[in-house]
Design an enzyme around this catalytic site. Structure first.
Site, PDB file in Angstrom:
ATOM      1  N   ASP A  16     -15.322   1.128   5.190  1.00 34.52           N
ATOM      2  CA  ASP A  16     -14.018   0.716   4.637  1.00 34.52           C
ATOM      3  C   ASP A  16     -13.983  -0.779   4.304  1.00 34.52           C
ATOM      4  O   ASP A  16     -12.954  -1.443   4.453  1.00 34.52           O
ATOM      5  CB  ASP A  16     -12.868   1.038   5.597  1.00 34.52           C
ATOM      6  CG  ASP A  16     -12.546   2.526   5.648  1.00 34.52           C
ATOM      7  OD1 ASP A  16     -13.209   3.318   4.942  1.00 34.52           O
ATOM      8  OD2 ASP A  16     -11.618   2.901   6.392  1.00 34.52           O
ATOM      9  N   TYR A  32      -0.118  -0.292  15.154  1.00 32.25           N
ATOM     10  CA  TYR A  32      -1.021  -0.478  14.022  1.00 32.25           C
ATOM     11  C   TYR A  32      -0.593   0.380  12.831  1.00 32.25           C
ATOM     12  O   TYR A  32      -0.498   1.582  12.923  1.00 32.25           O
ATOM     13  CB  TYR A  32      -2.465  -0.135  14.406  1.00 32.25           C
ATOM     14  CG  TYR A  32      -3.378  -0.349  13.226  1.00 32.25           C
ATOM     15  CD1 TYR A  32      -3.649  -1.639  12.778  1.00 32.25           C
ATOM     16  CD2 TYR A  32      -3.914   0.724  12.522  1.00 32.25           C
ATOM     17  CE1 TYR A  32      -4.427  -1.849  11.669  1.00 32.25           C
ATOM     18  CE2 TYR A  32      -4.704   0.516  11.412  1.00 32.25           C
ATOM     19  CZ  TYR A  32      -4.950  -0.766  10.994  1.00 32.25           C
ATOM     20  OH  TYR A  32      -5.714  -0.980   9.887  1.00 32.25           O
ATOM     21  N   LYS A  67      -3.508  -3.047   7.625  1.00 30.43           N
ATOM     22  CA  LYS A  67      -3.626  -4.501   7.623  1.00 30.43           C
ATOM     23  C   LYS A  67      -2.693  -5.112   6.594  1.00 30.43           C
ATOM     24  O   LYS A  67      -2.232  -4.450   5.678  1.00 30.43           O
ATOM     25  CB  LYS A  67      -5.079  -4.907   7.381  1.00 30.43           C
ATOM     26  CG  LYS A  67      -5.851  -5.002   8.680  1.00 30.43           C
ATOM     27  CD  LYS A  67      -5.340  -6.168   9.540  1.00 30.43           C
ATOM     28  CE  LYS A  67      -5.956  -6.094  10.925  1.00 30.43           C
ATOM     29  NZ  LYS A  67      -5.327  -6.925  11.926  1.00 30.43           N
ATOM     30  N   ASP A 120       0.886  -1.165   0.000  1.00 26.95           N
ATOM     31  CA  ASP A 120       0.000   0.000   0.000  1.00 26.95           C
ATOM     32  C   ASP A 120       0.924   1.215   0.000  1.00 26.95           C
ATOM     33  O   ASP A 120       1.589   1.498   0.995  1.00 26.95           O
ATOM     34  CB  ASP A 120      -0.871  -0.052   1.262  1.00 26.95           C
ATOM     35  CG  ASP A 120      -1.753   1.178   1.416  1.00 26.95           C
ATOM     36  OD1 ASP A 120      -1.537   2.175   0.680  1.00 26.95           O
ATOM     37  OD2 ASP A 120      -2.646   1.158   2.287  1.00 26.95           O
TER      38      ASP A 120
HETATM   39  C1  F6R Z   1      -8.032  -0.784   7.282  1.00 24.22           C
HETATM   40  C2  F6R Z   1      -7.936   0.503   6.587  1.00 24.22           C
HETATM   41  C3  F6R Z   1      -8.858   1.599   6.938  1.00 24.22           C
HETATM   42  C4  F6R Z   1      -8.170   2.632   7.836  1.00 24.22           C
HETATM   43  C5  F6R Z   1      -9.126   3.765   8.231  1.00 24.22           C
HETATM   44  C6  F6R Z   1      -8.428   4.834   9.071  1.00 24.22           C
HETATM   45  O1  F6R Z   1      -7.104  -1.689   6.800  1.00 24.22           O
HETATM   46  O2  F6R Z   1      -7.091   0.685   5.730  1.00 24.22           O
HETATM   47  O3  F6R Z   1     -10.035   1.125   7.526  1.00 24.22           O
HETATM   48  O4  F6R Z   1      -7.673   2.002   8.979  1.00 24.22           O
HETATM   49  O5  F6R Z   1      -9.637   4.385   7.072  1.00 24.22           O
HETATM   50  O6  F6R Z   1      -7.333   5.267   8.368  1.00 24.22           O
HETATM   51  P1  F6R Z   1      -6.348   6.426   8.905  1.00 24.22           P
HETATM   52  O7  F6R Z   1      -5.905   5.999  10.273  1.00 24.22           O
HETATM   53  O8  F6R Z   1      -5.236   6.419   7.882  1.00 24.22           O
HETATM   54  O9  F6R Z   1      -7.146   7.684   8.916  1.00 24.22           O
HETATM   55 MG    MG Z   2      -4.071   2.386   2.759  1.00 23.64          MG
HETATM   56 MG    MG Z   3      -5.011  -2.426   1.918  1.00 20.79          MG
END
Ligand code: F6R
Ligand code: MG
Ligand code: MG
Length: 364
Positions: A286, A228, A231, A11
């Site tokens: 998401d 974290y 994923k 990613d």
């Molecule tokens: C799970 C994922 C999303 C992010 C969520 C918060 O794998 O990619 O659910 O965890 O959108 O993202 P941030 O912390 O980047 O705002």
């Molecule tokens: Mg991402």
């Molecule tokens: Mg991903």
């Protein structure tokens, strides 16, 4: 000929948020890999995406864990990250956890699944890619494919499958591995792989001729980074037909939207929904988590394909059930069993909350 198939993913920036990959990132990757192909470093390549993960599918003759191939993937992601930064895409460079390449992408953020084998007279390959989920999500489908006769008729009918398969299982917390022979040791195997957050199936081998049947990516980003960081969004390569399960037997486990961990903020259980590549764009909360499957025939290392295996009406009911399960789980909001159990949160955000209320606990 002996050929190596490497699937390396990362990613390196999402469009919009964490929902998809911008076409410019795919274009950038194709341009990098075209040069490597012209130089004779790789035989062939295919670039695709699953959710916010950029997927590089490479064929070559350099074997697994080759530092030239890993460097090529790393440089491709690093160049793509520059494009992602220019477009101000979300989380640009997210999975490149270190500034410099150390000779192997393992432990540096990207996920990798690779296998080297003698290309058969005809070599059907299925490549699974998932988004919004974690490394152990292939455990249940791999068990169905290679051990369950209710899924794989060939285990009973075909003499070359009848001898069963050998599973290599990794304990990703203790960094140990163990082998189990199925069907005899299936109960022992299930004891471990039933906990996919800790034990993951890395390889499966044919017991008919010892050849490799499947390989998955088992990197756990939260264990690598110690917090974290998104994923794992794992990948899986499965060889098919003849001494391996038929294409339809490899795909059959995905008829059921198994509940796996991932989804919103990597902190929820949800159904794994099989979709066409064009629909690998998690949108609801998401998610729900997606899996795609591209099929190729290999021809002297050339990738003949892909065929988008879940782009077929026979998966409509699986998708419908996934959405019904998603509805039901979503109603639990922040409660288990939708939210991950406390033990899993310990590896992500629980420690910060614990620290905040530290001095406020009173004796009962
Ligand atoms: C799970 C994922 C999303 C992010 C969520 C918060 O794998 O990619 O659910 O965890 O959108 O993202 P941030 O912390 O980047 O705002
Ligand atoms: Mg991402
Ligand atoms: Mg991903």
């Amino acid at each position: 000929m002996r050929v190596t198939l490497s699937v390396i993913k990362a990613d390196i920036g999402g469009w919009v948020g964490h929902s998809a990959i911008h076409p410019a990132l795919e274009e950038s990757a194709r341009a990098s890999l075209a040069v490597a192909q012209q130089n004779g470093q790789i035989i062939d390549y295919y670039v695709t995406s699953c959710g916010d993960d950029l997927q590089l599918i490479l064929t070559h003759t350099l074997g697994v864990d080759n530092d030239q191939i890993h460097r090529l993937a790393w440089d491709t992601f690093a160049t793509g990250t520059q494009v992602a930064k220019q477009l101000k895409l979300y989380g640009a460079g997210q999975d490149l956890l270190t500034d410099a390449f150390s000779g192997n992408v393992k432990g540096q953020g990207p996920g990798v699944a690779e296998m080297e084998f003698e290309e058969r007279t005809s070599e059907p390959i299925l490549i699974f890619m998932a988004d919004k989920t974690s490394a152990g999500s292939w455990n249940l489908p791999l068990f169905k494919m290679f051990v369950d006769p209710f899924n794989t008729a060939g285990l009973i009918i075909s003499p070359s499958l009848h001898q069963g398969f050998r599973f290599e299982v990794h304990d990703i917390r203790e960094h140990k591995k163990i082998f189990f022979d199925t069907p005899e040791e299936m109960y022992d195997l299930l004891m471990f792989i039933g906990t996919p957050s800790r034990f993951t199936v890395k390889h499966v081998f044919s017991r008919f001729d010892g050849t490799i049947a499947a390989v998955s990516s088992t990197e756990r980003l939260s264990l690598i980074a110690g917090k974290y960081v998104g994923k794992d969004d794992p990948v899986l390569i499965v060889r098919s037909q003849h001494q391996f399960p038929a294409v339809g037997e490899v795909l059959e486990p995905f008829r059921y939207p198994w509940i796996i961990e991932g989804w919103m903020r990597g902190s929820h259980y949800g159904p794994l929904m099989p979709v066409a590549q064009k629909h690998a764009t998690p949108a609801r909360f998401d998610g729900p988590p997606r899996v795609i499957c591209l099929g190729f025939q290999l021809n002297e290392g050339k990738l003949v394909g892909p065929r988008d295996m879940f782009d077929d009406p026979s998966w409509d009911e699986a998708r419908r059930e996934a959405n019904l399960l998603a509805d039901h789980l979503r109603r639990h909001g922040p409660f288990e069993p939708h939210r991950l159990p406390l033990e899993e949160m310990e590896y992500t955000s629980l420690p910060q909350v614990m620290k905040k209320v530290e001095g406020r606990w009173e004796k009962l």
